[in-house]
Design a protein around this motif. Structure first.
Motif, short mmCIF file in Angstrom:
data_model
loop_
_atom_site.label_atom_id
_atom_site.label_comp_id
_atom_site.label_asym_id
_atom_site.label_seq_id
_atom_site.Cartn_x
_atom_site.Cartn_y
_atom_site.Cartn_z
N ALA A 107 0.83 -1.21 0.00
CA ALA A 107 0.00 0.00 0.00
C ALA A 107 0.86 1.26 0.00
O ALA A 107 0.51 2.25 -0.65
CB ALA A 107 -0.93 0.00 1.21
N VAL A 108 1.96 1.22 0.71
CA VAL A 108 2.86 2.37 0.75
C VAL A 108 3.49 2.58 -0.64
O VAL A 108 3.59 3.71 -1.11
CB VAL A 108 3.95 2.19 1.83
N LYS A 110 2.20 1.86 -3.51
CA LYS A 110 1.20 2.32 -4.47
C LYS A 110 0.79 3.78 -4.28
O LYS A 110 0.31 4.41 -5.22
CB LYS A 110 -0.05 1.43 -4.39
N ALA A 111 0.97 4.29 -3.08
CA ALA A 111 0.59 5.68 -2.81
C ALA A 111 1.55 6.63 -3.53
O ALA A 111 2.74 6.33 -3.70
CB ALA A 111 0.60 5.95 -1.32
N THR A 112 1.03 7.77 -3.95
CA THR A 112 1.87 8.74 -4.65
C THR A 112 2.26 9.92 -3.77
O THR A 112 3.34 10.47 -3.92
CB THR A 112 1.15 9.27 -5.91
N SER A 114 3.39 11.73 -0.25
CA SER A 114 4.16 11.38 0.94
C SER A 114 3.27 11.21 2.17
O SER A 114 3.44 10.26 2.94
CB SER A 114 5.23 12.43 1.22
N VAL A 116 0.20 10.35 2.36
CA VAL A 116 -0.57 9.10 2.24
C VAL A 116 0.34 7.90 2.52
O VAL A 116 -0.07 6.95 3.19
CB VAL A 116 -1.22 8.99 0.84
N LYS A 117 1.57 7.94 2.05
CA LYS A 117 2.52 6.86 2.31
C LYS A 117 2.75 6.69 3.81
O LYS A 117 2.68 5.58 4.34
CB LYS A 117 3.85 7.12 1.61
N LYS A 119 0.84 7.74 6.24
CA LYS A 119 -0.42 7.37 6.88
C LYS A 119 -0.69 5.87 6.73
O LYS A 119 -1.06 5.19 7.68
CB LYS A 119 -1.57 8.18 6.30
N ARG A 120 -0.50 5.37 5.52
CA ARG A 120 -0.69 3.92 5.30
C ARG A 120 0.31 3.10 6.10
O ARG A 120 -0.04 2.06 6.66
CB ARG A 120 -0.59 3.60 3.81
#
Length: 151
Positions: A107-108, A110-112, A114, A116-117, A119-120
């Motif tokens: 999930a990290v 796939k996130a674009t 920072s 969101v990365k 947070k995941r």
């Protein structure tokens, strides 16, 4: 068999160390609003790697040791907290934690963004770490207690 159990016991400290590192890194990244860089991947990667090794060793212990044979007497197993913990609960919770770590790493990736990365990473690695902490047979847990270091 005893050597494998000792390795499994000692490796848990690395798993915990890398898990705390990954979670703390995610908290620091979220709170400082910094960019997610290659160095930030390392905590999650080492957490995942140590979990993979620990899972392999745990599966060897489970299938070679007495725990797998206990499944033949499942009714009796469920009545004894110690045997139930090591036959069912410990392994199941650790596999769920292992899944959370792997899904978290994916999930990290796939996130674009920072934020969101981080947070995941915090969500998935945090849940995994809580499951791991709850599934370790700490010395203060009466029915399933094991020493911190077993040699």
């Amino acid at each position: 068999m005893q050597t494998i159990l000792i390795i499994h016991n000692l490796l848990r400290w690395l798993v915990l160390l890398f898990g705390v590192w990954a979670v703390m890194n995610a908290i620091a990244g979220l709170s400082s609003k910094k960019e997610y860089v290659v160095a930030d991947k390392k905590g999650g990667f080492f957490f995942m790697l140590s979990m993979d090794i620990q899972l392999i060793i745990g599966l060897i212990l489970y299938f070679v040791g007495p725990w797998f044979n206990n499944l033949k007497h499942l009714g009796e197993i469920m009545k004894d907290p110690n045997t139930r913990f090591f036959t069912m609960e410990h392994g199941l919770m650790m596999i769920i934690a292992w899944i959370f770590v792997h899904v978290g790493v994916s999930a990290v990736k796939k996130a674009t963004l920072s934020r969101v990365k981080f947070k995941r990473a915090l969500i998935y690695f945090g849940i995994a770490l809580v499951l791991i902490l709850a599934s370790i047979p700490w010395p203060f847990r009466e029915a399933i207690a094991r020493p911190l270091f077993r040699y």
